[in-house]
Design a protein around this motif. Structure first.
Motif, PDB file in Angstrom:
ATOM      1  N   GLU A 145       0.763 -16.684   7.097  1.00 59.29           N
ATOM      2  CA  GLU A 145       1.252 -15.379   6.929  1.00 59.29           C
ATOM      3  C   GLU A 145       1.767 -14.866   8.102  1.00 59.29           C
ATOM      4  OE1 GLU A 145      -0.728 -10.856   5.781  1.00 59.29           O
ATOM      5  OE2 GLU A 145      -2.007 -12.556   6.167  1.00 59.29           O
ATOM      6  N   ASP A 146       2.913 -14.226   8.038  1.00 57.25           N
ATOM      7  CA  ASP A 146       3.840 -13.921   9.105  1.00 57.25           C
ATOM      8  C   ASP A 146       2.718 -12.530   9.687  1.00 57.25           C
ATOM      9  OD1 ASP A 146       5.313 -12.875  11.006  1.00 57.25           O
ATOM     10  OD2 ASP A 146       7.022 -12.188   9.576  1.00 57.25           O
ATOM     11  N   PRO A 147       2.681 -12.734  11.014  1.00 55.76           N
ATOM     12  CA  PRO A 147       1.632 -11.788  11.705  1.00 55.76           C
ATOM     13  C   PRO A 147       2.331 -10.484  11.842  1.00 55.76           C
ATOM     14  CG  PRO A 147       2.756 -13.515  13.440  1.00 55.76           C
ATOM     15  CD  PRO A 147       2.784 -14.008  11.912  1.00 55.76           C
ATOM     16  N   VAL A 148       3.472 -10.346  11.842  1.00 57.00           N
ATOM     17  CA  VAL A 148       4.321  -8.910  11.958  1.00 57.00           C
ATOM     18  C   VAL A 148       4.012  -8.393  10.428  1.00 57.00           C
ATOM     19  CG1 VAL A 148       6.452  -7.968  12.162  1.00 57.00           C
ATOM     20  CG2 VAL A 148       5.968  -9.905  13.374  1.00 57.00           C
ATOM     21  N   GLN A 149       4.267  -9.242   9.530  1.00 57.29           N
ATOM     22  CA  GLN A 149       4.014  -8.650   8.103  1.00 57.29           C
ATOM     23  C   GLN A 149       2.732  -8.256   7.867  1.00 57.29           C
ATOM     24  OE1 GLN A 149       6.429  -8.349   5.630  1.00 57.29           O
ATOM     25  NE2 GLN A 149       7.992  -9.095   7.067  1.00 57.29           N
ATOM     26  N   ALA A 150       1.614  -9.075   8.483  1.00 59.94           N
ATOM     27  CA  ALA A 150       0.277  -8.874   8.392  1.00 59.94           C
ATOM     28  C   ALA A 150       0.012  -7.581   9.329  1.00 59.94           C
ATOM     29  CB  ALA A 150      -0.483  -9.875   9.133  1.00 59.94           C
ATOM     30  N   ALA A 151       0.555  -7.311  10.693  1.00 62.87           N
ATOM     31  CA  ALA A 151       0.317  -6.029  11.311  1.00 62.87           C
ATOM     32  C   ALA A 151       0.742  -4.897  10.396  1.00 62.87           C
ATOM     33  CB  ALA A 151       0.919  -6.304  12.562  1.00 62.87           C
ATOM     34  N   LEU A 152       2.096  -4.931  10.094  1.00 62.32           N
ATOM     35  CA  LEU A 152       2.525  -3.910   9.121  1.00 62.32           C
ATOM     36  C   LEU A 152       1.522  -3.598   8.059  1.00 62.32           C
ATOM     37  CD1 LEU A 152       6.199  -4.683   9.020  1.00 62.32           C
ATOM     38  CD2 LEU A 152       5.356  -2.834  10.079  1.00 62.32           C
ATOM     39  N   ALA A 153       1.355  -4.638   7.375  1.00 63.92           N
ATOM     40  CA  ALA A 153       0.196  -4.272   6.234  1.00 63.92           C
ATOM     41  C   ALA A 153      -0.908  -3.595   6.674  1.00 63.92           C
ATOM     42  CB  ALA A 153      -0.049  -5.563   5.445  1.00 63.92           C
ATOM     43  N   ARG A 154      -1.636  -4.047   7.759  1.00 63.74           N
ATOM     44  CA  ARG A 154      -2.787  -3.272   8.246  1.00 63.74           C
ATOM     45  C   ARG A 154      -2.544  -1.920   8.580  1.00 63.74           C
ATOM     46  NH1 ARG A 154      -3.465  -8.157  10.991  1.00 63.74           N
ATOM     47  NH2 ARG A 154      -2.847  -7.427  13.096  1.00 63.74           N
ATOM     48  N   VAL A 155      -1.362  -1.604   9.063  1.00 69.13           N
ATOM     49  CA  VAL A 155      -0.956  -0.386   9.718  1.00 69.13           C
ATOM     50  C   VAL A 155      -0.882   0.587   8.357  1.00 69.13           C
ATOM     51  CG1 VAL A 155       0.835   1.140  10.400  1.00 69.13           C
ATOM     52  CG2 VAL A 155       0.318  -0.663  11.816  1.00 69.13           C
ATOM     53  N   LYS A 156      -0.358  -0.092   7.489  1.00 70.01           N
ATOM     54  CA  LYS A 156      -0.263   0.752   6.301  1.00 70.01           C
ATOM     55  C   LYS A 156      -1.436   0.971   5.466  1.00 70.01           C
ATOM     56  CE  LYS A 156       4.228  -0.419   4.314  1.00 70.01           C
ATOM     57  NZ  LYS A 156       4.979  -1.512   3.293  1.00 70.01           N
ATOM     58  N   ALA A 157      -2.250   0.076   5.630  1.00 71.25           N
ATOM     59  CA  ALA A 157      -3.489   0.254   4.962  1.00 71.25           C
ATOM     60  C   ALA A 157      -4.530   1.343   5.696  1.00 71.25           C
ATOM     61  CB  ALA A 157      -4.486  -1.014   5.296  1.00 71.25           C
ATOM     62  N   ARG A 158      -4.234   1.365   7.019  1.00 73.14           N
ATOM     63  CA  ARG A 158      -4.978   2.424   7.881  1.00 73.14           C
ATOM     64  C   ARG A 158      -4.743   3.688   7.624  1.00 73.14           C
ATOM     65  NH1 ARG A 158      -4.135   0.969  13.565  1.00 73.14           N
ATOM     66  NH2 ARG A 158      -4.733  -0.875  12.952  1.00 73.14           N
ATOM     67  N   LYS A 159      -3.133   3.736   7.498  1.00 71.95           N
ATOM     68  CA  LYS A 159      -2.740   5.263   7.129  1.00 71.95           C
ATOM     69  C   LYS A 159      -3.157   5.682   5.785  1.00 71.95           C
ATOM     70  CE  LYS A 159       1.894   6.025   9.361  1.00 71.95           C
ATOM     71  NZ  LYS A 159       3.160   5.780   9.107  1.00 71.95           N
ATOM     72  N   ALA A 160      -3.355   4.780   4.868  1.00 76.27           N
ATOM     73  CA  ALA A 160      -3.758   4.942   3.457  1.00 76.27           C
ATOM     74  C   ALA A 160      -5.177   5.700   3.728  1.00 76.27           C
ATOM     75  CB  ALA A 160      -3.751   3.879   2.637  1.00 76.27           C
ATOM     76  N   ALA A 161      -5.925   4.998   4.682  1.00 78.58           N
ATOM     77  CA  ALA A 161      -7.195   5.233   4.637  1.00 78.58           C
ATOM     78  C   ALA A 161      -7.533   6.626   5.322  1.00 78.58           C
ATOM     79  CB  ALA A 161      -8.101   4.283   5.465  1.00 78.58           C
ATOM     80  N   GLN A 162      -6.708   7.061   6.122  1.00 84.68           N
ATOM     81  CA  GLN A 162      -6.785   8.144   6.923  1.00 84.68           C
ATOM     82  C   GLN A 162      -6.477   9.430   5.872  1.00 84.68           C
ATOM     83  OE1 GLN A 162      -4.051   7.768   9.979  1.00 84.68           O
ATOM     84  NE2 GLN A 162      -5.644   7.094  11.371  1.00 84.68           N
ATOM     85  N   GLU A 163      -5.509   9.025   5.141  1.00 87.61           N
ATOM     86  CA  GLU A 163      -5.106  10.249   4.455  1.00 87.61           C
ATOM     87  C   GLU A 163      -6.260  10.307   3.437  1.00 87.61           C
ATOM     88  OE1 GLU A 163      -1.495   8.807   2.190  1.00 87.61           O
ATOM     89  OE2 GLU A 163      -0.235   9.149   4.281  1.00 87.61           O
ATOM     90  N   GLU A 164      -6.816   9.491   3.031  1.00 85.12           N
ATOM     91  CA  GLU A 164      -8.055   9.729   2.049  1.00 85.12           C
ATOM     92  C   GLU A 164      -9.119  10.435   2.676  1.00 85.12           C
ATOM     93  OE1 GLU A 164      -9.868   5.855   0.440  1.00 85.12           O
ATOM     94  OE2 GLU A 164      -7.721   5.261  -0.307  1.00 85.12           O
ATOM     95  N   SER A 165      -9.673  10.123   4.061  1.00 85.74           N
ATOM     96  CA  SER A 165     -10.629  10.684   4.626  1.00 85.74           C
ATOM     97  C   SER A 165     -10.093  12.273   4.945  1.00 85.74           C
ATOM     98  CB  SER A 165     -10.695  10.254   6.089  1.00 85.74           C
ATOM     99  OG  SER A 165      -9.653  10.265   6.875  1.00 85.74           O
ATOM    100  N   ALA A 166      -8.900  12.500   5.057  1.00 93.29           N
ATOM    101  CA  ALA A 166      -8.246  13.969   5.406  1.00 93.29           C
ATOM    102  C   ALA A 166      -8.566  14.703   4.006  1.00 93.29           C
ATOM    103  CB  ALA A 166      -6.812  13.840   5.563  1.00 93.29           C
ATOM    104  N   ASN A 167      -8.601  13.823   2.817  1.00 96.73           N
ATOM    105  CA  ASN A 167      -8.699  14.557   1.584  1.00 96.73           C
ATOM    106  C   ASN A 167     -10.242  14.867   1.382  1.00 96.73           C
ATOM    107  OD1 ASN A 167      -6.187  14.569   1.092  1.00 96.73           O
ATOM    108  ND2 ASN A 167      -6.224  12.657  -0.161  1.00 96.73           N
ATOM    109  N   ALA A 168     -11.061  14.307   2.049  1.00 99.58           N
ATOM    110  CA  ALA A 168     -12.598  14.547   1.882  1.00 99.58           C
ATOM    111  C   ALA A 168     -13.386  14.785   3.149  1.00 99.58           C
ATOM    112  CB  ALA A 168     -13.116  13.308   1.277  1.00 99.58           C
TER     113      ALA A 168
END
Lengths: 358, 199, 590
Positions: free
Chosen positions: C496-519
């Motif tokens: 896996e390309d580390p850059v791609q992986a990092a980008l994926a992780r960032v995306k995942a985190r953002k999604a999680a934050q949004e979720e927590s803000a909603n609750a």
């Protein structure tokens, strides 16, 4: 009080330009007296007129150049120029001749070139040449020596002649000359000895025939001999006083002598001998007083030798083969022109210069 | 047909002359200092940049390309005259827009105030400042050209431009500059004070 | 190879003058000792070369002969305490120099005990190497006493293959009688010093030269030579100024000229002054450093003209007053003789190692120069120039500031003897012009060298900056290449390309934050805990800060200082700007 700051050396010989010029004037006295004795009072008036004109011209020039006029004339150099010119022209020449000459010498030859120390040409000689080619008649009207003429114009009469060109009896200079000459020889124009020789030779006479003319004494030109001896004496005093060095008079007289001797061996009939060349013109005046003018002469010892030898040679050549009977002024001016070149090539070798290592 | 001969003769002459000139240009080529070098050697090498160029050599290049000669205050009129002489151009007075001629100065760091920021070191065009980050800096006085460039960057303003003191070895014999000292007469002389000029 | 005998012909140098000598009356009485001055000013700069490093400090008591400075690099000579006393100051004091500039000087309050410190004579020279003896002479501060004060050891060390050693007792300058008296009174010491010099230089011959106007000195030296049975040659040379000049003397004795830009040693000759020879003898045999010298005190304003042994550092005023000096309104006090000496603007300047004469003439005795008049090209200067230069030409070039022309006319060979200005009928201060021109030429040379160095340093810096920039670019390029290579490698191995992986992780985190803000309700408790922890931490930090405040005060201070300095600077800058604006405004207003 305070302490006085000055650059070294703190000791000075104190033989200033003024002292030197004064000595030159004093050394001219015997020659002037001789001229006075043989040619009448005219020279006295000429000296007075030339001197006062020179002082006035010098002061005017100095003020025009924003220099102190009083300090400037104190060096006596203007007076020396005036005196040299005054003793060179005919004693009874009209006043305006000497005035024009002196003004030209001081204003044009000296100050237009930058004042004392900067003039290329000897002022007196440049003025003499100007006068000679502008006023040939007045400049060649020499009287016969008093001792020959037997009659002389008095102190006042000579002033009258110089100022008004007529005596109180109404005689002009030429008439005085004619009278003086007429008493001696009819139809022979009285001239300077050198002039006489030139004229005679042109008329086909030989030298020995010419020398029979009464203006020649036993040895050289009558009267002129003693004038030259007097200038020689004055020159020797200058030498002794170390105002001038031997190089210039020595080389000038030496070259003239060598040329004369060669000439009289080659053509004894047409080329006069040493007695005539040394003692019948302005030779001694030139050798000791004119060529030694430091401003327009070469500076190094070798340079002085070359410069003076050139003058001597030119005097001989012009006198013998040129159009003018005497040649001091032309010779000096031509040599003045060569001074920068002579100075350039006679530079002494400095201490420790590479070539002088040993 | 004579005109033809004329043209031919002239053409032949032109060709021969051209060949000779061409040969001479190669054979007798004079190797001379490029003009920029000569100009550069006349400039004072303070590298101060007051001319508007980042150093003396760039300014030399600019002059060679036609820029004015009078933009160098450290060199002053003497340099302008020399440049004008070299280039055969007119010597103008120093352009005041670039600064004025001044006495020779040298930079001195007030060392107890220096915070060791290295900004002056970076500014110095001749690497005449010694020091390291957070260490006190000092100027190598012998190498300092007095260009002023280090003064501005200093955040604590601890650099002074000090006029270079005259050493006896480099004194220029200006006797007129020596101050006259008056002393009272009691010490050595009863004379009272008198006005005295030097020399 | 030069070989001289007592009968070999004397040569001559071009030019020269005969100014009034006036050596009497100063030379007619034995060398005195004047009362010690209360304060001595020992200048650290007494010779060419860099200033030597101090080795005493204010308040120290020094004994006679104690070194005040260490022998420095590059010709630096030490200076010594000329008598015992206390150092009251080390400060800037007027130098004994024509410029009257100041220089670092040690002021000694004299205690009049004249108490010697330890003296260590060198003893038997045959057991010592040349190097050791020369070092010893250097530490004794021996400098040439005849002229410029060049360090003697250095002069000897630089000379190889010396045929003739000339001991210069010519003293051609008017008024000066210091060497004359020394030769009459210390002929044995001078011979001793000359012998040491001969050994050090390995000179084949030693010639002592004296001008014929010093018959007593000649007699004294002849007597000393005959009792000594030495093979030294004594030559009496005709009196003519400047025959005592080094180059002129060499020419008189050997007939050789020292080539331009070379030293006498290059033609196998070395010249030392008689005073230097005597100082060497005293240093080697008695262990006495150079503490005093013979000074001629003369001139018509001095009641008792004499020669005297004067400690280095004695103020000139003290010397003069001890001899009954009575100043005129515009008094000149000349250090050196009337030809080459220089005037000083104050009597505070000290006697140095090179002060051979203090001349206080009356205005009638040596008349001050009149105003300069125009050069009449008379050539008198050229007749007297001992270096065969063209003084009047040089004068014109100097006035025109034609430095190239001056170099071509050998200005550098001018020895500044003053003969030209002495004879000049227009009283042109020729030497003054030459000195100024020489100083300008020297200045230009120094500036040229400095600017050349500056240019090199500038170019070196430019090259360095360029190099650093390239290195940086190179590093970036390499890093980029490495990245690319790694990428390629991964692509090959299906990692896996580390850059791609990092980008994926960032995306995942953002999604999680949004979720927590909603609750938000879920996290309330968590937030309270976090706040408490923060409060506690803050309290703790405060406590710690209070505890460690003392310990850390230094560091804080430093920071504060920096801050303060920056603030100060900013304030100053602002102030300046304000002032500038104000000035501008004022300018506009006016």
């Amino acid at each position: 009080m305070s302490f006085f700051i000055a650059p070294s050396p703190h000791h000075h010989q104190k033989r200033t330009t003024t002292t030197i010029m004064r000595l030159v004037l004093l050394a001219m006295v015997p020659g002037v007296l001789a001229q006075l004795y043989f040619f009448g009072w005219g020279i006295f008036w000429q000296l007075i007129i030339a001197g006062s004109t020179a002082v006035i011209a010098e002061m005017l020039c100095l003020s025009a150049r924003n220099r102190s006029p009083v300090r400037g004339i104190q060096d006596y150099s203007a007076l020396v120029t005036a005196a040299l010119l005054a003793v060179s022209i005919p004693p009874l020449a009209p006043w305006w001749v000497i005035v024009i000459g002196t003004v030209f010498a001081i204003v044009v030859v000296k100050h237009l070139f930058g004042g004392i120390g900067h003039n290329i040409f000897n002022p007196a000689m440049a003025a003499y040449v100007l006068l000679l080619i502008s006023f040939p008649v007045q400049m060649t009207s020499w009287l016969p020596p008093v001792t020959l003429a037997g009659d002389t114009t008095s102190f006042i009469e000579s002033l009258r002649l110089i100022v008004f060109q007529f005596t109180s009896d109404g005689y002009s200079v030429n008439q005085v000359r004619a009278v003086a000459t007429g008493q001696l020889l009819d139809a022979v124009v009285m001239a300077t000895p050198l002039d006489q020789i030139k004229t005679d030779l042109a008329q086909g006479l030989t030298l020995s025939e010419s020398l029979r003319n009464p203006i020649f004494g036993a040895f050289a030109g009558h009267g002129w001999l003693w004038v030259n001896v007097a200038y020689l004496f004055g020159g020797l005093v200058l030498l002794q006083q170390r105002v001038i060095q031997w190089q210039i008079p020595g080389a000038l007289l030496g070259t003239l002598a060598v040329a004369t001797i060669i000439g009289s061996i080659v053509a004894p009939d047409t080329l006069p001998g040493l007695n005539i060349h040394w003692f019948s013109g302005g030779t001694m005046l030139a050798a000791f007083f004119i060529a030694t003018d430091p401003v327009s002469a070469a500076t190094s010892n070798r340079g002085k030798l070359i410069y003076a030898a050139l003058i001597g040679l030119l005097i001989y050549l012009i006198r013998s083969f040129g159009g003018y009977p005497d040649a001091i002024a032309f010779a000096v001016l031509l040599a003045n022109l060569c001074v920068p070149v002579i100075d350039q090539y006679t530079r002494p070798q400095a201490y420790g210069d590479v070539r002088g290592g040993q | 047909m004579s005109w033809l001969f004329g043209i031919l003769a002239l053409a032949a002459l032109a060709i021969i002359a051209g060949l000779i000139l061409g040969f001479a240009a190669i054979r007798f080529r004079v190797e001379s200092d490029p003009i920029v070098e000569q100009i550069d050697s006349l400039l004072p090498q303070t590298q101060c940049g007051q001319c508007g160029y980042p150093g003396c050599r760039p300014y030399a290049e600019a002059i060679a390309n036609g820029d004015e000669l009078n933009k160098c205050p450290p060199g002053g009129q003497a340099t302008i005259d020399k440049l004008a002489d070299l280039l055969g151009r007119e010597a103008k007075p120093l352009d005041a827009a670039h600064g004025e001629e001044d006495v020779k100065k040298v930079a001195v760091i007030r060392e107890d105030e220096c915070i060791g920021c290295t900004k002056c070191i970076q500014a110095c065009p001749v690497d005449a400042i010694m020091g390291a980050a957070r260490q006190m800096h000092t100027v190598i006085a012998d190498e300092c050209t007095g260009c002023d460039l280090c003064v501005e960057p200093c955040p604590v303003d601890c650099i002074d431009m000090v006029p270079v003191a005259i050493q006896p070895e480099r004194w220029k014999w200006d006797l007129e500059q020596i101050p006259v000292q008056y002393i009272d007469g009691s010490a050595s002389s009863p004379t009272t004070e008198q006005q005295v000029e030097t020399q | 190879m030069i070989e001289l005998t007592t009968t070999s012909p004397l040569h001559t140098f071009p030019g020269g003058i005969h100014p009034p000598e006036r050596k009497a009356p100063a030379n007619s009485t034995p060398t005195k000792r004047l009362p010690l001055a209360d304060r001595l000013y020992v200048s650290l700069r007494q010779h060419s070369g860099l200033i030597a490093e101090l080795c005493v400090s204010v308040g120290d008591r020094v004994t006679k002969g104690q070194p005040l400075s260490k022998p420095g690099v590059d010709n630096g000579l030490p200076v010594h305490a000329p008598t015992s006393g206390v150092i009251t100051a080390i400060t800037e004091h007027p130098l004994n120099h024509p410029s009257a500039l100041t220089g670092p000087t040690v002021c000694i309050e004299v205690d009049h005990l004249d108490e010697w410190g330890a003296r260590e004579p060198l003893g038997d020279l045959s057991t010592l190497s040349r190097r050791e003896i020369l070092n010893y002479l250097q530490t004794m501060g021996i400098a040439g006493l005849g002229g410029a004060g060049f360090p003697t050891a250095r002069k000897i060390a630089g000379a190889q293959g010396i045929d003739v050693l000339i001991i210069n007792g010519v003293e051609c300058e008017p008024y000066i009688a210091a060497d004359d008296r020394l030769m009459r009174e210390q002929s044995q010491g001078i011979l001793r010093g000359s012998k040491i010099l001969q050994e050090l230089t390995a000179a084949k011959q030693v010639v002592i030269a004296i001008e014929d106007n010093k018959p007593e000195a000649i007699a004294a030296m002849t007597a000393a030579l005959s009792t000594d049975n030495s093979d030294f040659i004594l030559r009496v040379i005709p009196t003519r100024y400047p025959s005592g000049g080094e180059k002129q003397l060499i020419q008189i004795l050997t007939g050789k000229q020292v080539p331009a830009n070379q030293l006498p040693a290059d033609i196998g000759v070395l010249v030392h002054n008689v005073g230097t020879a005597f100082a060497i003898a005293k240093a080697v045999d008695a262990g006495e450093p150079l503490l005093e010298r013979v000074v001629t005190v003369t001139g018509e304003t001095v009641a008792e003209p004499c020669t005297a042994w004067v400690p280095i550092g004695t103020p000139v005023g003290h010397v003069l007053q001890s001899c009954g000096f009575k100043a005129e309104p515009q008094q000149r006090v000349i250090i050196g003789g009337p030809m080459m000496g220089y005037t000083i603007p104050s009597l505070d300047v000290p006697v140095t190692k090179t002060t051979n004469c203090i001349l206080a003439p009356s205005a009638t005795e040596l008349r001050p120069a009149d105003e300069e008049m125009a050069c009449i090209r008379c050539g008198a200067c050229e007749q007297v120039c001992p270096a065969s230069l063209l003084p009047q030409q040089l004068q014109w070039l100097a006035k025109a500031k034609d430095y190239d022309g001056l170099k071509q006319h050998h200005l550098a060979d001018c020895i500044e003897c003053g003969a030209c200005a002495y004879v000049c009928p227009s009283e042109i201060p020729l030497v003054y012009y030459y000195r100024q021109a020489k100083a300008q030429i020297r200045e230009q040379l120094i500036e040229q060298q400095k600017s050349e160095i500056a240019r090199q340093r500038f170019e070196a810096r430019q090259a360095r900056l360029e190099r650093e920039k390239e290195e940086r670019l190179e590093k970036h390029r390499k890093a980029a290449e490495a990245r690319k290579a790694a990428q390629a490698a991964r692509a090959e191995s299906n990692e896996e390309d580390p850059v791609q992986a990092a980008l994926a992780r960032v995306k995942a985190r953002k999604a999680a934050q949004e979720e927590s803000a909603n609750a938000p309700a879920v996290d309330d408790k968590k937030d309270q805990v976090a706040a408490a922890v923060a409060r506690a931490k803050a309290r703790k930090a405060q406590r710690e800060a209070e505890q460690s405040s003392e310990a850390e005060s230094a560091a804080d201070d430093k920071k504060a200082q920096v801050a303060a300095a920056v603030a100060r600077a900013k304030a100053r800058k602002a102030e300046r700007e304000a002032a500038a604006q104000q000035a501008e405004k004022n300018g506009e207003d006016s």
